[in-house]
Design a protein around this motif. Sequence first.
Motif, PDB file in Angstrom:
ATOM      1  N   ILE A 147      -2.954  20.729  -3.812  1.00  0.00           N
ATOM      2  CA  ILE A 147      -2.295  19.520  -3.290  1.00  0.00           C
ATOM      3  C   ILE A 147      -3.336  18.325  -3.573  1.00  0.00           C
ATOM      4  CG2 ILE A 147      -1.024  19.741  -1.491  1.00  0.00           C
ATOM      5  CD1 ILE A 147       0.615  17.688  -2.581  1.00  0.00           C
ATOM      6  N   GLU A 148      -3.887  17.454  -4.423  1.00  0.00           N
ATOM      7  CA  GLU A 148      -4.344  16.409  -3.576  1.00  0.00           C
ATOM      8  C   GLU A 148      -4.483  15.457  -4.202  1.00  0.00           C
ATOM      9  OE1 GLU A 148      -8.659  17.455  -5.316  1.00  0.00           O
ATOM     10  OE2 GLU A 148      -7.982  17.498  -7.108  1.00  0.00           O
ATOM     11  N   GLY A 149      -4.856  14.107  -3.554  1.00  0.00           N
ATOM     12  CA  GLY A 149      -5.015  12.978  -4.210  1.00  0.00           C
ATOM     13  C   GLY A 149      -5.611  11.702  -3.632  1.00  0.00           C
ATOM     14  N   ILE A 150      -4.822  11.123  -3.800  1.00  0.00           N
ATOM     15  CA  ILE A 150      -4.993   8.787  -2.807  1.00  0.00           C
ATOM     16  C   ILE A 150      -3.972   9.072  -2.355  1.00  0.00           C
ATOM     17  CG2 ILE A 150      -5.954   6.719  -3.636  1.00  0.00           C
ATOM     18  CD1 ILE A 150      -7.806   7.849  -5.985  1.00  0.00           C
ATOM     19  N   VAL A 151      -3.853   9.130  -1.017  1.00  0.00           N
ATOM     20  CA  VAL A 151      -2.839   8.529  -0.826  1.00  0.00           C
ATOM     21  C   VAL A 151      -2.875   7.504   0.411  1.00  0.00           C
ATOM     22  CG1 VAL A 151      -1.789  10.979  -0.658  1.00  0.00           C
ATOM     23  CG2 VAL A 151      -3.243  10.464   0.906  1.00  0.00           C
ATOM     24  N   ASN A 152      -4.175   6.548   0.254  1.00  0.00           N
ATOM     25  CA  ASN A 152      -3.337   5.628   1.096  1.00  0.00           C
ATOM     26  C   ASN A 152      -4.779   4.066   0.110  1.00  0.00           C
ATOM     27  OD1 ASN A 152      -5.765   3.959   2.233  1.00  0.00           O
ATOM     28  ND2 ASN A 152      -4.133   4.357   4.337  1.00  0.00           N
ATOM     29  N   GLY A 153      -2.960   3.602  -0.061  1.00  0.00           N
ATOM     30  CA  GLY A 153      -3.478   2.200  -0.966  1.00  0.00           C
ATOM     31  C   GLY A 153      -4.333   1.198  -0.708  1.00  0.00           C
ATOM     32  N   SER A 154      -4.412   1.562   0.675  1.00  0.00           N
ATOM     33  CA  SER A 154      -5.770   0.113   1.325  1.00  0.00           C
ATOM     34  C   SER A 154      -7.052   0.545   0.822  1.00  0.00           C
ATOM     35  CB  SER A 154      -5.646  -0.123   2.937  1.00  0.00           C
ATOM     36  OG  SER A 154      -3.993   0.134   2.927  1.00  0.00           O
ATOM     37  N   THR A 155      -7.579   1.892   1.643  1.00  0.00           N
ATOM     38  CA  THR A 155      -8.819   2.421   0.948  1.00  0.00           C
ATOM     39  C   THR A 155      -8.944   2.482  -0.257  1.00  0.00           C
ATOM     40  OG1 THR A 155      -8.392   4.638   1.180  1.00  0.00           O
ATOM     41  CG2 THR A 155      -9.046   3.724   3.076  1.00  0.00           C
ATOM     42  N   TYR A 269      -9.886   9.872 -11.417  1.00  0.00           N
ATOM     43  CA  TYR A 269     -10.827   8.437 -11.205  1.00  0.00           C
ATOM     44  C   TYR A 269     -10.642   7.558 -12.098  1.00  0.00           C
ATOM     45  CZ  TYR A 269     -14.864   6.822 -13.597  1.00  0.00           C
ATOM     46  OH  TYR A 269     -16.431   5.610 -12.966  1.00  0.00           O
ATOM     47  N   ASN A 270      -9.152   6.674 -12.869  1.00  0.00           N
ATOM     48  CA  ASN A 270      -9.023   5.484 -12.701  1.00  0.00           C
ATOM     49  C   ASN A 270      -7.410   5.484 -12.079  1.00  0.00           C
ATOM     50  OD1 ASN A 270     -10.555   5.500 -15.446  1.00  0.00           O
ATOM     51  ND2 ASN A 270      -9.366   6.954 -16.162  1.00  0.00           N
ATOM     52  N   VAL A 271      -7.320   6.261 -11.403  1.00  0.00           N
ATOM     53  CA  VAL A 271      -6.462   5.626 -10.602  1.00  0.00           C
ATOM     54  C   VAL A 271      -7.530   4.819  -9.002  1.00  0.00           C
ATOM     55  CG1 VAL A 271      -5.026   5.867  -8.313  1.00  0.00           C
ATOM     56  CG2 VAL A 271      -4.864   7.992 -10.279  1.00  0.00           C
ATOM     57  N   ASP A 272      -6.789   3.120  -9.666  1.00  0.00           N
ATOM     58  CA  ASP A 272      -8.076   2.476  -8.807  1.00  0.00           C
ATOM     59  C   ASP A 272      -6.594   1.539  -8.194  1.00  0.00           C
ATOM     60  OD1 ASP A 272      -9.771   3.445  -9.674  1.00  0.00           O
ATOM     61  OD2 ASP A 272      -9.625   1.554 -11.248  1.00  0.00           O
ATOM     62  N   ASP A 273      -7.331   0.396  -7.536  1.00  0.00           N
ATOM     63  CA  ASP A 273      -6.173  -1.046  -6.678  1.00  0.00           C
ATOM     64  C   ASP A 273      -5.828  -0.033  -5.606  1.00  0.00           C
ATOM     65  OD1 ASP A 273      -4.589  -2.692  -6.516  1.00  0.00           O
ATOM     66  OD2 ASP A 273      -6.250  -3.679  -7.380  1.00  0.00           O
ATOM     67  N   VAL A 274      -4.614  -0.471  -5.549  1.00  0.00           N
ATOM     68  CA  VAL A 274      -3.568   0.156  -4.135  1.00  0.00           C
ATOM     69  C   VAL A 274      -2.623   1.459  -5.225  1.00  0.00           C
ATOM     70  CG1 VAL A 274      -3.240  -2.214  -2.890  1.00  0.00           C
ATOM     71  CG2 VAL A 274      -1.728  -1.810  -5.124  1.00  0.00           C
ATOM     72  N   PHE A 275      -3.460   1.793  -5.780  1.00  0.00           N
ATOM     73  CA  PHE A 275      -2.193   3.125  -6.613  1.00  0.00           C
ATOM     74  C   PHE A 275      -2.620   4.177  -5.911  1.00  0.00           C
ATOM     75  CE2 PHE A 275      -1.572   0.020 -10.108  1.00  0.00           C
ATOM     76  CZ  PHE A 275      -0.529  -0.086 -10.350  1.00  0.00           C
ATOM     77  N   ASN A 276      -2.072   5.415  -5.924  1.00  0.00           N
ATOM     78  CA  ASN A 276      -1.936   6.495  -4.927  1.00  0.00           C
ATOM     79  C   ASN A 276      -1.825   7.399  -6.403  1.00  0.00           C
ATOM     80  OD1 ASN A 276      -0.122   6.325  -1.560  1.00  0.00           O
ATOM     81  ND2 ASN A 276      -2.045   5.411  -2.626  1.00  0.00           N
ATOM     82  N   GLY A 277      -2.431   8.446  -6.389  1.00  0.00           N
ATOM     83  CA  GLY A 277      -2.552   9.759  -7.425  1.00  0.00           C
ATOM     84  C   GLY A 277      -2.396  11.012  -6.663  1.00  0.00           C
ATOM     85  N   VAL A 278      -1.398  11.556  -7.041  1.00  0.00           N
ATOM     86  CA  VAL A 278      -1.925  13.386  -6.437  1.00  0.00           C
ATOM     87  C   VAL A 278      -1.093  13.338  -7.487  1.00  0.00           C
ATOM     88  CG1 VAL A 278       0.154  14.634  -4.912  1.00  0.00           C
ATOM     89  CG2 VAL A 278      -0.555  13.078  -4.691  1.00  0.00           C
ATOM     90  N   ILE A 279      -2.295  15.266  -7.502  1.00  0.00           N
ATOM     91  CA  ILE A 279      -2.726  16.418  -8.350  1.00  0.00           C
ATOM     92  C   ILE A 279      -1.917  17.640  -7.619  1.00  0.00           C
ATOM     93  CG2 ILE A 279      -3.588  18.018  -9.966  1.00  0.00           C
ATOM     94  CD1 ILE A 279      -5.343  15.355  -9.965  1.00  0.00           C
ATOM     95  N   THR A 280      -1.356  18.375  -7.934  1.00  0.00           N
ATOM     96  CA  THR A 280      -0.417  19.554  -8.263  1.00  0.00           C
ATOM     97  C   THR A 280      -1.211  21.084  -8.709  1.00  0.00           C
ATOM     98  OG1 THR A 280       1.667  19.492  -9.307  1.00  0.00           O
ATOM     99  CG2 THR A 280       1.714  18.574  -6.588  1.00  0.00           C
ATOM    100  N   VAL A 291       1.643   9.563 -10.064  1.00  0.00           N
ATOM    101  CA  VAL A 291       0.597   8.214  -9.892  1.00  0.00           C
ATOM    102  C   VAL A 291       1.949   7.200  -9.802  1.00  0.00           C
ATOM    103  CG1 VAL A 291       0.119   7.750 -12.581  1.00  0.00           C
ATOM    104  CG2 VAL A 291      -0.856   6.387 -10.687  1.00  0.00           C
ATOM    105  N   GLY A 292       1.292   6.254  -8.752  1.00  0.00           N
ATOM    106  CA  GLY A 292       2.133   4.994  -8.495  1.00  0.00           C
ATOM    107  C   GLY A 292       1.581   4.020  -7.356  1.00  0.00           C
ATOM    108  N   ARG A 293       2.564   3.329  -7.267  1.00  0.00           N
ATOM    109  CA  ARG A 293       1.896   1.943  -5.741  1.00  0.00           C
ATOM    110  C   ARG A 293       2.325   2.638  -5.070  1.00  0.00           C
ATOM    111  NH1 ARG A 293       0.280  -2.859  -7.437  1.00  0.00           N
ATOM    112  NH2 ARG A 293       0.646  -3.540 -10.126  1.00  0.00           N
ATOM    113  N   GLY A 294       1.132   2.211  -3.920  1.00  0.00           N
ATOM    114  CA  GLY A 294       0.759   3.060  -2.212  1.00  0.00           C
ATOM    115  C   GLY A 294       0.908   2.147  -1.620  1.00  0.00           C
ATOM    116  N   ALA A 295       1.036   1.105  -1.838  1.00  0.00           N
ATOM    117  CA  ALA A 295       1.325  -0.336  -1.182  1.00  0.00           C
ATOM    118  C   ALA A 295       1.792  -1.435  -1.617  1.00  0.00           C
ATOM    119  CB  ALA A 295      -0.073  -0.265  -0.517  1.00  0.00           C
ATOM    120  N   GLY A 296       2.480  -1.896  -0.489  1.00  0.00           N
ATOM    121  CA  GLY A 296       2.608  -2.902  -0.516  1.00  0.00           C
ATOM    122  C   GLY A 296       4.328  -3.414  -0.113  1.00  0.00           C
TER     123      GLY A 296
END
Length: 379
Positions: A147-155, A269-280, A291-296
């Motif tokens: 499992i890997e992904g972008i899990v912090n919307g702020s960064t 690559y295209n998971v930008d802004d505050v979005f999170n993306g996780v690949i299993t 993929v989905g909004r990860g902050a707010g």
Amino acid sequence: MSRKTLNIGLFGFGCVGLGLYEVLQKTPALKASIKNICVKDREKERAIGKENFTFDKNDILDDESINVVVELIDDADAAFEIVSAALRKGKAVVSANKKMIAEHFAELLELQKEYNVPLLYEAACCASMPIIRNLEEYYDNDLLESIEGIVNGSTNYILTKTFEEDLSYDEALLQAQEKGFAESNPILDTGGFDAKYKLTILLAHAFGHVAKPKDIFNIGIDNIGELELKYAKEKKLKIKLVAQAYKQNDGSISAYVIPKFITPDDRLYNVDDVFNGVITKTSFADTHFFVGRGAGSLPTASAVLSDISALSYDYRYEYKKIYREEDTNLSNETLVKVLLRHKKADSEALKDYFENVEESYSNNDLGYITGTISLNSLI
């Protein structure tokens, strides 16, 4: 199965608390209402009337008519006191506090078992994205490999702004704070700690391994400099803070959080802004991408709402992977690909740590090495 009526005691009324209040007003079919809200600051102006608030936690904890406690405060230590007290009183709990859950996972597991009450925390990992319940339910019988992904919307927001709008790191961080994306203490986000807490939780649901956050290596984005940004732009790469966990051939797990160069053919690559993306990745189904909004406020509140809805049907995590008691342990033997910036004088000594050097460059003052290095050597 019919829904049961939920009377909620809410702790905290910041961005997410207000967001939850608003979404509950729009979902009357849920049969859930906030009976009392506990806050700390008596002087702060609120969006709703003072009659809705209390300043004494026991007004909620001792109220037998309240059957669900929703905890949405910043302070991890105070959150643990509230959550553990609520569980002991037989109240179901929903929390979004990833630090508290990660640091006290084993204790919270025991409290749920001892008092036979559920604790749900979907909002603690990827805000609006339902990753925990999928790991808990869908991947129960499939062999999950990674499992890997972008899990912090702020960064991710900060990195997107530095790449797309050429903002400085400080300008992008300030924007993230003004929009309510960054934590009150930004180093929790920018230092990779927030992502590490989330990875600790995901590890338990993905592989059944209960780790302590201190056991997981993390590097944040706060030390990324002009050299790394320039290198990425020249190579047509993006930099993302990626949390990742892999099952090794010997059954051990490698888990860490580091900034990573992402190529255009990578789904992140295209998971930008505050979005999170996780690949299993699994043995049978190959890869899935979430993929989905990860902050707010509203995206996070939507995950809290989902947990509240699940409680109305008596849902709880079964923790089947943990209770199988398979012998899993964390290993730092895995190889990672890095760009290491260094002072010119350190170049040759640092090369000895690398398993393979791909590229090496230095000018009068600084240089960099790219190649593969073991996680142990990187640490």
